[in-house]
Motif scaffolding. Structure first.
Motif, PDB file in Angstrom:
ATOM      1  N   ARG A 117       0.829  -1.208   0.000  1.00 36.44           N
ATOM      2  CA  ARG A 117       0.000   0.000   0.000  1.00 36.44           C
ATOM      3  C   ARG A 117       0.863   1.258   0.000  1.00 36.44           C
ATOM      4  O   ARG A 117       1.894   1.318   0.678  1.00 36.44           O
ATOM      5  N   LEU A 118       0.416   2.246  -0.763  1.00 36.82           N
ATOM      6  CA  LEU A 118       1.030   3.571  -0.764  1.00 36.82           C
ATOM      7  C   LEU A 118      -0.002   4.571  -0.260  1.00 36.82           C
ATOM      8  O   LEU A 118      -1.135   4.592  -0.745  1.00 36.82           O
ATOM      9  N   VAL A 119       0.382   5.384   0.710  1.00 37.79           N
ATOM     10  CA  VAL A 119      -0.490   6.439   1.223  1.00 37.79           C
ATOM     11  C   VAL A 119       0.166   7.764   0.870  1.00 37.79           C
ATOM     12  O   VAL A 119       1.234   8.093   1.382  1.00 37.79           O
ATOM     13  N   LEU A 120      -0.479   8.505  -0.013  1.00 33.84           N
ATOM     14  CA  LEU A 120       0.128   9.701  -0.599  1.00 33.84           C
ATOM     15  C   LEU A 120      -0.717  10.924  -0.278  1.00 33.84           C
ATOM     16  O   LEU A 120      -1.844  11.062  -0.772  1.00 33.84           O
ATOM     17  N   PHE A 138      -0.777   0.580 -10.467  1.00 32.81           N
ATOM     18  CA  PHE A 138      -1.469   0.800  -9.188  1.00 32.81           C
ATOM     19  C   PHE A 138      -2.907   1.243  -9.429  1.00 32.81           C
ATOM     20  O   PHE A 138      -3.198   1.948 -10.405  1.00 32.81           O
ATOM     21  N   SER A 139      -3.787   0.823  -8.531  1.00 35.70           N
ATOM     22  CA  SER A 139      -5.162   1.312  -8.521  1.00 35.70           C
ATOM     23  C   SER A 139      -5.407   2.070  -7.226  1.00 35.70           C
ATOM     24  O   SER A 139      -4.838   1.732  -6.174  1.00 35.70           O
ATOM     25  N   ILE A 140      -6.253   3.076  -7.300  1.00 37.69           N
ATOM     26  CA  ILE A 140      -6.624   3.839  -6.113  1.00 37.69           C
ATOM     27  C   ILE A 140      -7.736   3.086  -5.392  1.00 37.69           C
ATOM     28  O   ILE A 140      -8.803   2.839  -5.968  1.00 37.69           O
ATOM     29  N   VAL A 141      -7.497   2.708  -4.152  1.00 34.18           N
ATOM     30  CA  VAL A 141      -8.467   1.924  -3.394  1.00 34.18           C
ATOM     31  C   VAL A 141      -9.220   2.757  -2.365  1.00 34.18           C
ATOM     32  O   VAL A 141     -10.266   2.347  -1.859  1.00 34.18           O
ATOM     33  N   ASP A 142      -8.686   3.926  -2.035  1.00 27.49           N
ATOM     34  CA  ASP A 142      -9.371   4.804  -1.089  1.00 27.49           C
ATOM     35  C   ASP A 142      -8.806   6.219  -1.221  1.00 27.49           C
ATOM     36  O   ASP A 142      -7.704   6.412  -1.738  1.00 27.49           O
ATOM     37  N   GLU A 143      -9.581   7.178  -0.729  1.00 32.43           N
ATOM     38  CA  GLU A 143      -9.164   8.569  -0.741  1.00 32.43           C
ATOM     39  C   GLU A 143      -9.819   9.289   0.428  1.00 32.43           C
ATOM     40  O   GLU A 143     -10.807   8.822   0.992  1.00 32.43           O
ATOM     41  N   ALA A 144      -9.274  10.452   0.758  1.00 30.70           N
ATOM     42  CA  ALA A 144      -9.871  11.273   1.812  1.00 30.70           C
ATOM     43  C   ALA A 144      -9.543  12.734   1.569  1.00 30.70           C
ATOM     44  O   ALA A 144      -8.495  13.066   0.998  1.00 30.70           O
ATOM     45  N   LEU A 145     -10.449  13.588   1.995  1.00 27.98           N
ATOM     46  CA  LEU A 145     -10.234  15.029   1.994  1.00 27.98           C
ATOM     47  C   LEU A 145     -10.266  15.475   3.446  1.00 27.98           C
ATOM     48  O   LEU A 145     -11.268  15.284   4.141  1.00 27.98           O
ATOM     49  N   ILE A 146      -9.171  16.044   3.916  1.00 27.21           N
ATOM     50  CA  ILE A 146      -9.060  16.446   5.312  1.00 27.21           C
ATOM     51  C   ILE A 146      -8.946  17.963   5.397  1.00 27.21           C
ATOM     52  O   ILE A 146      -8.108  18.576   4.734  1.00 27.21           O
ATOM     53  N   LEU A 147      -9.802  18.556   6.210  1.00 32.46           N
ATOM     54  CA  LEU A 147      -9.732  19.996   6.469  1.00 32.46           C
ATOM     55  C   LEU A 147      -9.057  20.217   7.819  1.00 32.46           C
ATOM     56  O   LEU A 147      -9.509  19.693   8.837  1.00 32.46           O
ATOM     57  N   ILE A 156      -4.433  10.038  -1.092  1.00 29.56           N
ATOM     58  CA  ILE A 156      -4.681   8.987  -2.082  1.00 29.56           C
ATOM     59  C   ILE A 156      -4.059   7.691  -1.573  1.00 29.56           C
ATOM     60  O   ILE A 156      -2.884   7.663  -1.196  1.00 29.56           O
ATOM     61  N   VAL A 157      -4.843   6.622  -1.554  1.00 33.05           N
ATOM     62  CA  VAL A 157      -4.353   5.314  -1.116  1.00 33.05           C
ATOM     63  C   VAL A 157      -4.339   4.389  -2.329  1.00 33.05           C
ATOM     64  O   VAL A 157      -5.381   4.155  -2.954  1.00 33.05           O
ATOM     65  N   ALA A 158      -3.159   3.885  -2.675  1.00 35.15           N
ATOM     66  CA  ALA A 158      -3.013   3.058  -3.877  1.00 35.15           C
ATOM     67  C   ALA A 158      -2.388   1.712  -3.532  1.00 35.15           C
ATOM     68  O   ALA A 158      -1.575   1.600  -2.609  1.00 35.15           O
ATOM     69  N   GLU A 159      -2.796   0.708  -4.294  1.00 34.05           N
ATOM     70  CA  GLU A 159      -2.250  -0.644  -4.120  1.00 34.05           C
ATOM     71  C   GLU A 159      -1.885  -1.219  -5.481  1.00 34.05           C
ATOM     72  O   GLU A 159      -2.518  -0.876  -6.487  1.00 34.05           O
ATOM     73  N   PRO A 160      -0.865  -2.097  -5.534  1.00 40.12           N
ATOM     74  CA  PRO A 160      -0.480  -2.712  -6.806  1.00 40.12           C
ATOM     75  C   PRO A 160      -1.645  -3.463  -7.436  1.00 40.12           C
ATOM     76  O   PRO A 160      -2.399  -4.150  -6.748  1.00 40.12           O
ATOM     77  N   ALA A 162      -2.209  -5.404 -11.255  1.00 38.12           N
ATOM     78  CA  ALA A 162      -1.735  -5.725 -12.606  1.00 38.12           C
ATOM     79  C   ALA A 162      -2.772  -5.384 -13.665  1.00 38.12           C
ATOM     80  O   ALA A 162      -2.444  -5.240 -14.847  1.00 38.12           O
ATOM     81  N   ASN A 163      -4.034  -5.254 -13.257  1.00 34.89           N
ATOM     82  CA  ASN A 163      -5.111  -4.956 -14.202  1.00 34.89           C
ATOM     83  C   ASN A 163      -5.611  -3.518 -14.078  1.00 34.89           C
ATOM     84  O   ASN A 163      -6.744  -3.213 -14.459  1.00 34.89           O
ATOM     85  N   ALA A 164      -4.773  -2.650 -13.541  1.00 36.77           N
ATOM     86  CA  ALA A 164      -5.183  -1.255 -13.348  1.00 36.77           C
ATOM     87  C   ALA A 164      -5.540  -0.597 -14.680  1.00 36.77           C
ATOM     88  O   ALA A 164      -4.828  -0.749 -15.671  1.00 36.77           O
ATOM     89  N   LEU A 165      -6.655   0.129 -14.682  1.00 38.99           N
ATOM     90  CA  LEU A 165      -7.128   0.806 -15.881  1.00 38.99           C
ATOM     91  C   LEU A 165      -6.980   2.321 -15.725  1.00 38.99           C
ATOM     92  O   LEU A 165      -7.079   2.843 -14.616  1.00 38.99           O
ATOM     93  N   PRO A 166      -6.755   3.022 -16.827  1.00 39.01           N
ATOM     94  CA  PRO A 166      -6.634   4.488 -16.751  1.00 39.01           C
ATOM     95  C   PRO A 166      -7.914   5.109 -16.205  1.00 39.01           C
ATOM     96  O   PRO A 166      -9.015   4.595 -16.420  1.00 39.01           O
ATOM     97  N   TYR A 167      -7.766   6.225 -15.503  1.00 41.04           N
ATOM     98  CA  TYR A 167      -8.921   6.925 -14.958  1.00 41.04           C
ATOM     99  C   TYR A 167      -9.425   7.966 -15.950  1.00 41.04           C
ATOM    100  O   TYR A 167      -8.667   8.488 -16.769  1.00 41.04           O
TER     101      TYR A 167
END
Length: 229
Positions: A117-120, A138-147, A156-160, A162-167
């Motif tokens: 997992r990558l947390v960016l 990588f595909s984005i598996v979760d996201e958050a907006l923090i104030l 942005i939370v991304a995980e490897p 192999a079948n990742a598709l362009p957004y």
């Protein structure tokens, strides 16, 4: 005993790392995230890395203060160069611009792809990260907006994958996961502010300006999404 509080944005980043034993905090500064994570049982061990000797000394002070020398390895170096493939399960890169985060990952893709997992957390230019992740597997598996303190932060939370598709263009701009949660008050507030900024730019740009059409398009995209909130 915990003698410090973690910021909202770093707490959110840490939550996304829960369940991983070993993580690396790249650009760790004071090493607050790994120290807090271990003291709270969120993670078991960590690498705390920074490119600057000054911040790394502050990180060492924090680690020593809490007696975590055996659980947090402090390393001086640039980006993911301080890691070997498969050395950690997760990486957090927080408090930087999207362009820099993108360059850090791109410079050491083998290391990045070996992580679960990558947390960016980008301060600006999050779309630059989203658009390249599928190309890197990588595909984005979760996201958050923090104030926090009057400023919005995108995570942005991304995980490897192999079948990742362009957004789509819309998903790159707004976030594929965030778009599914448009009822979140933070999402609406963030883009209302962005819309006002785009309008101010439009008001000042002459129609013949080379950036006018680009800004006008962005303004329209934001207005359309806000209309669905």
């Amino acid at each position: 005993m915990i003698t410090f509080e973690l910021s909202r944005r770093l707490k959110a980043c840490l939550e996304f790392l829960s369940g991983l034993d070993a993580i690396a905090d790249i650009g760790t500064d004071h090493a607050l995230l790994p120290c807090y994570g271990i003291l709270n049982g969120k993670i078991k061990k960590a690498v705390a890395a920074d490119v600057g000797a000054g911040p790394l000394q502050m990180a060492k002070t924090t680690v020593d203060k809490h007696g975590l020398q055996g659980k947090i390895d402090i390393r001086l170096g640039s980006g993911l160069s301080v890691l070997s493939p498969d050395e950690v399960e997760g990486v957090v890169i927080a408090g930087m611009g999207g362009k820099l985060i993108r360059s850090i990952i791109g410079a050491h893709l083998e290391v990045a792809r070996s992580c679960h997992r990558l947390v960016l957390q980008s301060n600006v230019d999050a779309p630059l990260i989203r658009e390249i992740l599928p190309d890197w597997g990588f595909s984005i598996v979760d996201e958050a907006l923090i104030l926090e303190d009057g400023k919005f932060y995108e995570i942005i939370v991304a995980e490897p994958d192999a079948n990742a598709l362009p957004y789509s263009e819309e998903a790159i701009l707004f976030g594929p996961v965030l778009l599914e949660n448009q009822s979140d008050p933070a999402f609406k507030a963030y883009w209302e502010v962005a819309l006002e900024k785009q309008q101010l730019i439009l008001d000042r740009l002459p129609k013949g300006h080379p950036k006018f059409e680009t800004v006008q398009k962005r303004h329209g995209q934001i207005r359309e999404v806000l209309g669905k909130c």
